[in-house]
Design a protein around this motif. Structure first.
Motif, mmCIF file in Angstrom:
data_model
loop_
_atom_site.group_PDB
_atom_site.id
_atom_site.type_symbol
_atom_site.label_atom_id
_atom_site.label_comp_id
_atom_site.label_asym_id
_atom_site.label_seq_id
_atom_site.Cartn_x
_atom_site.Cartn_y
_atom_site.Cartn_z
ATOM 1 N N ARG A 44 -7.162 3.831 -4.020
ATOM 2 C CA ARG A 44 -6.445 3.116 -2.957
ATOM 3 C C ARG A 44 -5.087 2.621 -3.451
ATOM 4 O O ARG A 44 -4.084 2.698 -2.734
ATOM 5 N N ARG A 45 -5.041 2.106 -4.671
ATOM 6 C CA ARG A 45 -3.771 1.607 -5.197
ATOM 7 C C ARG A 45 -2.754 2.732 -5.338
ATOM 8 O O ARG A 45 -1.569 2.557 -5.024
ATOM 9 N N ILE A 46 -3.194 3.883 -5.810
ATOM 10 C CA ILE A 46 -2.280 5.017 -5.935
ATOM 11 C C ILE A 46 -1.758 5.425 -4.572
ATOM 12 O O ILE A 46 -0.560 5.708 -4.399
ATOM 13 N N ALA A 47 -2.649 5.471 -3.568
ATOM 14 C CA ALA A 47 -2.224 5.833 -2.212
ATOM 15 C C ALA A 47 -1.211 4.830 -1.664
ATOM 16 O O ALA A 47 -0.219 5.215 -1.033
ATOM 17 N N ILE A 48 -1.434 3.544 -1.914
ATOM 18 C CA ILE A 48 -0.519 2.509 -1.415
ATOM 19 C C ILE A 48 0.846 2.619 -2.083
ATOM 20 O O ILE A 48 1.888 2.563 -1.427
ATOM 21 N N VAL A 49 0.849 2.792 -3.409
ATOM 22 C CA VAL A 49 2.127 2.903 -4.127
ATOM 23 C C VAL A 49 2.876 4.158 -3.684
ATOM 24 O O VAL A 49 4.101 4.130 -3.493
ATOM 25 N N SER A 50 2.160 5.265 -3.503
ATOM 26 C CA SER A 50 2.792 6.491 -3.019
ATOM 27 C C SER A 50 3.409 6.269 -1.645
ATOM 28 O O SER A 50 4.541 6.720 -1.383
ATOM 29 N N ALA A 51 2.694 5.560 -0.767
ATOM 30 C CA ALA A 51 3.222 5.287 0.575
ATOM 31 C C ALA A 51 4.467 4.407 0.503
ATOM 32 O O ALA A 51 5.441 4.641 1.242
ATOM 33 N N VAL A 52 4.466 3.420 -0.389
ATOM 34 C CA VAL A 52 5.632 2.538 -0.529
ATOM 35 C C VAL A 52 6.859 3.341 -0.949
ATOM 36 O O VAL A 52 7.950 3.197 -0.366
ATOM 37 N N PHE A 53 6.700 4.210 -1.938
ATOM 38 C CA PHE A 53 7.836 4.997 -2.418
ATOM 39 C C PHE A 53 8.316 5.984 -1.357
ATOM 40 O O PHE A 53 9.521 6.089 -1.078
ATOM 41 N N MET A 54 7.385 6.720 -0.747
ATOM 42 C CA MET A 54 7.785 7.757 0.207
ATOM 43 C C MET A 54 8.378 7.153 1.468
ATOM 44 O O MET A 54 9.438 7.582 1.944
#
Length: 406
Positions: free
Chosen positions: A138-148
């Protein structure tokens, strides 16, 4: 022996499954990429098909219109190179989206496998291991969403609105993130120019949902496999003496370990089948996009436009982070597989009676074999591969600068 029906954690499996796949559901369902189930109504299926057509049309429109723009409307190479980057991103996104649709059955198979693993949890320690892995996903998905989404917010929202208006003849207009050819429509005149800016922002939302969805799929499934491998290592540590709360034989424990190991390896194979084409598109697309964005950043740096420079830097970081995620989880999964072999060897296997210790040889052999996620079976996803991608982007950038400055 503690049965599954008596397990406290088993009664929470629906909540745990939702926790593990919630972000995937939020990202993939709005774009029609969430796999349907056998009990899905025909109205929902029609709605999904409409979503698929609309998302493909959104991305296809900006890709085709921008392609016609650099072919028909633009003559100088500098402007063409500036637009090729967004077009390549559109091609990358539409390829991943169609792979989502083609691989829906593979996604459903992996989700069903994940759900079964949650249902079969029998110990609180095992559940905590799986929850830690789900949290990491979940954390990886959230960080990816923040960057993209941060990159697309600046590129398609802030940058067009803060850019100076362009004067052509008797009218002025705001430059679009994805220019539209006059062959399709005259998007430079008001009100069409004002209408196209929010429409392209919506297109950007769809494209980023696809990109973040790809990263999230890889993260959730790969880290779930890592969690299952950690559970196997815990079982291996208890193989000789057993758990205090269980009363079973060594043969039973060894049988459970082998069955769990085979099941995890099958899940890794399913994940590899699902992600190998998507990973290949990600590797090739991010390499090209980082090269083109870096070229545009260098070309516009002297202009002193802080918003433009910050936008380009944000985009480079987001693409680099995207490919880093794929490489990192591939490295992490390979390392966890090797750790299973190390754990199997480091236990007190010499205390096992008879030839029971020979059963660990196959576990060690399978865990030591090359179990990796790949990009189209051409490139192993690892940290070293990430370094190669960055080097390739810089090399192509230098080549591009050399060609254009001559």
């Amino acid at each position: 022996m503690v049965g599954i029906s008596d397990s406290i954690t088993n009664r929470n499996y629906k909540k745990d499954i939702n926790y593990s796949t919630e972000l995937l559901h939020w990202l993939l369902k709005p774009i029609g990429a969430w796999p349907i189930t056998v009990d899905t109504s025909w109205m929902e299926i029609i709605f999904y098909r409409v979503q698929n057509v609309l998302c493909s049309a959104f991305v296809g429109f900006v890709m085709v219109s921008s392609s016609l723009y650099i072919i028909v409307d633009v003559k100088d190479m500098a402007t063409r190179l500036k637009i090729i980057g967004p077009i390549s991103y559109c091609m990358m996104v539409i390829a991943k989206y169609w792979l989502f649709l083609i691989r829906k059955k593979n996604i459903r198979r992996c989700i069903n496998h994940l759900e079964t693993d949650w249902k079969n949890v029998r110990h609180q320690d095992d559940r905590e291991i799986m929850l830690e892995s789900a949290l990491a996903g979940r954390r990886i998905a959230i960080v990816s969403a923040v960057f993209m989404y941060g990159g697309i917010f600046f590129y398609q929202g802030v940058l067009p609105l803060t850019s100076s208006k362009v004067v052509v003849g008797n009218f002025t207009f705001k430059p679009l993130a994805y220019p539209i050819s006059k062959v399709i429509m005259e998007a430079r005149k008001s009100p069409m120019n004002d209408i196209m800016i929010p429409i392209e922002c919506l297109c950007g939302f769809v494209m980023d949902a696809i990109s973040v969805g790809a990263c999230s799929l890889a993260a959730v499934f790969a880290l779930h496999a890592c969690g299952q491998l950690k559970i196997i290592m815990s079982c291996l540590n208890d193989l000789v003496d057993g758990r205090p709360d269980e009363n079973n034989s060594i043969n039973d424990r060894l049988t459970d370990i082998v069955q769990q190991h085979v099941r995890v390896l099958s899940f890794i194979t399913f994940t590899e089948d699902l992600l190998q084409e998507i990973s290949l598109v990600e590797v090739l697309g991010c390499t090209l996009n980082m090269c083109l964005i870096g070229y545009n950043l260098i070309a516009e740096w002297e202009k002193g436009d802080m918003v433009s420079n910050f936008t380009h830097i944000t985009l480079i970081i987001s693409f680099a982070f995207n490919i880093f995620i794929f490489c990192y989880i591939g490295e992490l999964l390979a390392e966890e597989c090797k750790r299973v072999a190390e754990t199997a060897y480091m236990i007190d296997w010499y205390r096992l009676e008879g030839q029971k210790g020979l059963g660990l040889i196959l576990i060690i052999a399978m865990s030591s074999s090359s179990i990796r996620l790949t990009a189209g079976k051409f490139v192993d996803l690892s940290i070293s591969s990430f370094g190669d991608v960055i080097k390739a982007s810089v090399a192509y950038l230098n080549m591009l600068r050399t060609v254009t400055t001559q």
